[in-house]
Design a protein around this motif. Structure first.
Motif, PDB file in Angstrom:
ATOM      1  N   ARG A 104      36.203  36.946  44.219  1.00  0.00           N
ATOM      2  CA  ARG A 104      37.340  36.093  44.578  1.00  0.00           C
ATOM      3  C   ARG A 104      36.865  34.730  45.072  1.00  0.00           C
ATOM      4  O   ARG A 104      37.453  33.693  44.753  1.00  0.00           O
ATOM      5  CB  ARG A 104      38.181  36.781  45.649  1.00  0.00           C
ATOM      6  CG  ARG A 104      39.480  36.035  45.982  1.00  0.00           C
ATOM      7  CD  ARG A 104      40.434  36.878  46.818  1.00  0.00           C
ATOM      8  NE  ARG A 104      39.803  37.361  48.043  1.00  0.00           N
ATOM      9  CZ  ARG A 104      39.469  38.645  48.256  1.00  0.00           C
ATOM     10  NH1 ARG A 104      39.697  39.567  47.316  1.00  0.00           N
ATOM     11  NH2 ARG A 104      38.906  39.012  49.390  1.00  0.00           N
ATOM     12  N   ASP A 105      35.770  34.721  45.836  1.00  0.00           N
ATOM     13  CA  ASP A 105      35.226  33.446  46.321  1.00  0.00           C
ATOM     14  C   ASP A 105      34.691  32.598  45.164  1.00  0.00           C
ATOM     15  O   ASP A 105      34.876  31.377  45.138  1.00  0.00           O
ATOM     16  CB  ASP A 105      34.106  33.698  47.329  1.00  0.00           C
ATOM     17  CG  ASP A 105      34.631  34.177  48.675  1.00  0.00           C
ATOM     18  OD1 ASP A 105      35.861  34.110  48.874  1.00  0.00           O
ATOM     19  OD2 ASP A 105      33.821  34.621  49.506  1.00  0.00           O
ATOM     20  N   ILE A 106      34.044  33.233  44.211  1.00  0.00           N
ATOM     21  CA  ILE A 106      33.514  32.507  43.060  1.00  0.00           C
ATOM     22  C   ILE A 106      34.645  31.851  42.277  1.00  0.00           C
ATOM     23  O   ILE A 106      34.538  30.704  41.816  1.00  0.00           O
ATOM     24  CB  ILE A 106      32.703  33.452  42.142  1.00  0.00           C
ATOM     25  CG1 ILE A 106      31.410  33.896  42.853  1.00  0.00           C
ATOM     26  CG2 ILE A 106      32.382  32.775  40.805  1.00  0.00           C
ATOM     27  CD1 ILE A 106      30.645  34.969  42.114  1.00  0.00           C
ATOM     28  N   LEU A 107      35.768  32.572  42.164  1.00  0.00           N
ATOM     29  CA  LEU A 107      36.916  32.075  41.406  1.00  0.00           C
ATOM     30  C   LEU A 107      37.875  31.253  42.254  1.00  0.00           C
ATOM     31  O   LEU A 107      38.917  30.817  41.764  1.00  0.00           O
ATOM     32  CB  LEU A 107      37.673  33.252  40.783  1.00  0.00           C
ATOM     33  CG  LEU A 107      36.907  34.056  39.729  1.00  0.00           C
ATOM     34  CD1 LEU A 107      37.697  35.297  39.341  1.00  0.00           C
ATOM     35  CD2 LEU A 107      36.608  33.213  38.500  1.00  0.00           C
ATOM     36  N   GLN A 108      37.536  31.048  43.520  1.00  0.00           N
ATOM     37  CA  GLN A 108      38.376  30.279  44.449  1.00  0.00           C
ATOM     38  C   GLN A 108      39.797  30.847  44.519  1.00  0.00           C
ATOM     39  O   GLN A 108      40.785  30.117  44.597  1.00  0.00           O
ATOM     40  CB  GLN A 108      38.427  28.806  44.041  1.00  0.00           C
ATOM     41  CG  GLN A 108      37.044  28.160  44.015  1.00  0.00           C
ATOM     42  CD  GLN A 108      37.084  26.694  43.642  1.00  0.00           C
ATOM     43  OE1 GLN A 108      37.456  25.836  44.440  1.00  0.00           O
ATOM     44  NE2 GLN A 108      36.684  26.379  42.422  1.00  0.00           N
ATOM     45  N   GLY A 109      39.874  32.180  44.480  1.00  0.00           N
ATOM     46  CA  GLY A 109      41.153  32.851  44.625  1.00  0.00           C
ATOM     47  C   GLY A 109      42.006  32.879  43.376  1.00  0.00           C
ATOM     48  O   GLY A 109      43.119  33.420  43.403  1.00  0.00           O
ATOM     49  N   GLU A 110      41.521  32.315  42.276  1.00  0.00           N
ATOM     50  CA  GLU A 110      42.296  32.310  41.035  1.00  0.00           C
ATOM     51  C   GLU A 110      41.832  33.445  40.129  1.00  0.00           C
ATOM     52  O   GLU A 110      40.803  34.083  40.366  1.00  0.00           O
ATOM     53  CB  GLU A 110      42.154  30.967  40.333  1.00  0.00           C
ATOM     54  CG  GLU A 110      42.646  29.797  41.161  1.00  0.00           C
ATOM     55  CD  GLU A 110      42.681  28.515  40.364  1.00  0.00           C
ATOM     56  OE1 GLU A 110      43.735  28.231  39.765  1.00  0.00           O
ATOM     57  OE2 GLU A 110      41.663  27.817  40.349  1.00  0.00           O
ATOM     58  N   THR A 111      42.594  33.700  39.077  1.00  0.00           N
ATOM     59  CA  THR A 111      42.203  34.743  38.147  1.00  0.00           C
ATOM     60  C   THR A 111      41.103  34.234  37.222  1.00  0.00           C
ATOM     61  O   THR A 111      40.985  33.029  36.981  1.00  0.00           O
ATOM     62  CB  THR A 111      43.396  35.209  37.295  1.00  0.00           C
ATOM     63  OG1 THR A 111      43.806  34.124  36.448  1.00  0.00           O
ATOM     64  CG2 THR A 111      44.555  35.640  38.179  1.00  0.00           C
ATOM     65  N   LEU A 112      40.332  35.164  36.684  1.00  0.00           N
ATOM     66  CA  LEU A 112      39.266  34.789  35.763  1.00  0.00           C
ATOM     67  C   LEU A 112      39.855  34.108  34.527  1.00  0.00           C
ATOM     68  O   LEU A 112      39.320  33.101  34.046  1.00  0.00           O
ATOM     69  CB  LEU A 112      38.476  36.029  35.347  1.00  0.00           C
ATOM     70  CG  LEU A 112      37.346  35.808  34.333  1.00  0.00           C
ATOM     71  CD1 LEU A 112      36.307  34.833  34.870  1.00  0.00           C
ATOM     72  CD2 LEU A 112      36.705  37.140  33.961  1.00  0.00           C
ATOM     73  N   ALA A 113      40.983  34.638  34.027  1.00  0.00           N
ATOM     74  CA  ALA A 113      41.607  34.053  32.833  1.00  0.00           C
ATOM     75  C   ALA A 113      41.995  32.598  33.069  1.00  0.00           C
ATOM     76  O   ALA A 113      41.829  31.748  32.190  1.00  0.00           O
ATOM     77  CB  ALA A 113      42.829  34.873  32.437  1.00  0.00           C
TER      78      ALA A 113
END
Length: 239
Positions: A104-113
């Motif tokens: 979640r931290d890597i994606l800054q809380g957004e979805t991978l898609a």
């Protein structure tokens, strides 16, 4: 007359639309003007095409760069490679203890898609953020050095593409002498087409069709077939 403030991006659409509308709405109105109307639409089509080519040439000249030997051999798409790398990193991070929070931290809380659909500049920013997270949370990722190095390489590989996209955007807003000349010629012909079309329509009481033919008139005040009646002088006050 033609509006000199017509946006550059709209001129090609205006030209194609107007030529089509003249053929559809104005040619049948008066047989005596058909030759002149066909001539002006042909000139408008030619001017629209000339401007399109001038703009394409300007963009091509702005973004042209000699291809490297690597790119000539068929370099892997850096966007696809970057997306695949982020996908693998997130999947690997999620498999680690406490991995859900790390992913979640890597994606800054957004979805991978959502992250993977981003354009190159935003994708590069997502990679830069991923490097920071990997380095800060290295205890959770024993292979953090390898991941960080691969992320940096992939991010750097996007830079030439990002610069090319920026140059293209700037080129679309920049007028070369050739584009300026083609634009001036287009505006002149567009203005002449207005005068001719208004002449034909006015002879038949159909000037109200003008905004349906010339898009820059669509939001202007409506043209009437008859001139407005002159204002009456105020009545003289009784003595």
């Amino acid at each position: 007359m033609s509006d000199s403030y017509i946006y550059q991006r709209d001129i090609q659409a205006y030209g194609r639309f107007t030529a089509s509308q003249i053929r559809t709405l104005v040619l049948p109105v008066d047989a005596g003007f058909q030759q002149a109307l066909r001539a002006i639409t042909a000139r408008l089509d030619a001017a629209t095409e000339a401007l399109r080519k001038a703009m394409l040439d300007a963009i091509a000249a702005a973004v042209a760069a000699p291809a490297s030997s690597t790119s000539r051999r068929g370099q892997v798409d850096p966007v696809a490679k970057g997306r695949d790398l982020l996908r693998r990193l997130v999947e690997h991070a999620a498999s680690r203890p406490g991995g859900a929070a790390l992913a979640r931290d890597i994606l800054q809380g957004e979805t991978l898609a959502t992250v993977l659909r981003r354009r190159p500049a935003k994708l590069a920013a997502a990679m830069a953020h991923a490097v920071e997270v990997v380095e800060q949370r290295k205890r959770q990722l024993p292979e953090h050095e390898a991941w960080a190095a691969e992320l940096k390489r992939s991010r750097d590989a996007l830079e030439p593409l990002i610069r090319s996209v920026r140059k293209t955007r700037i080129a679309r807003r920049t007028m070369t002498p050739e584009v300026m000349a083609a634009r001036a010629e287009w505006l002149n012909i567009y203005g002449a087409a207005k005068l001719l079309v208004e002449c034909v329509l006015r002879l038949h009481g159909k000037v109200s069709l003008m905004p349906q033919i010339f898009d820059d008139l669509a939001d202007a005040s409506r043209v009437t077939d008859e001139p407005a009646a002159p204002a009456q002088p105020p009545a003289a006050s009784a003595a």
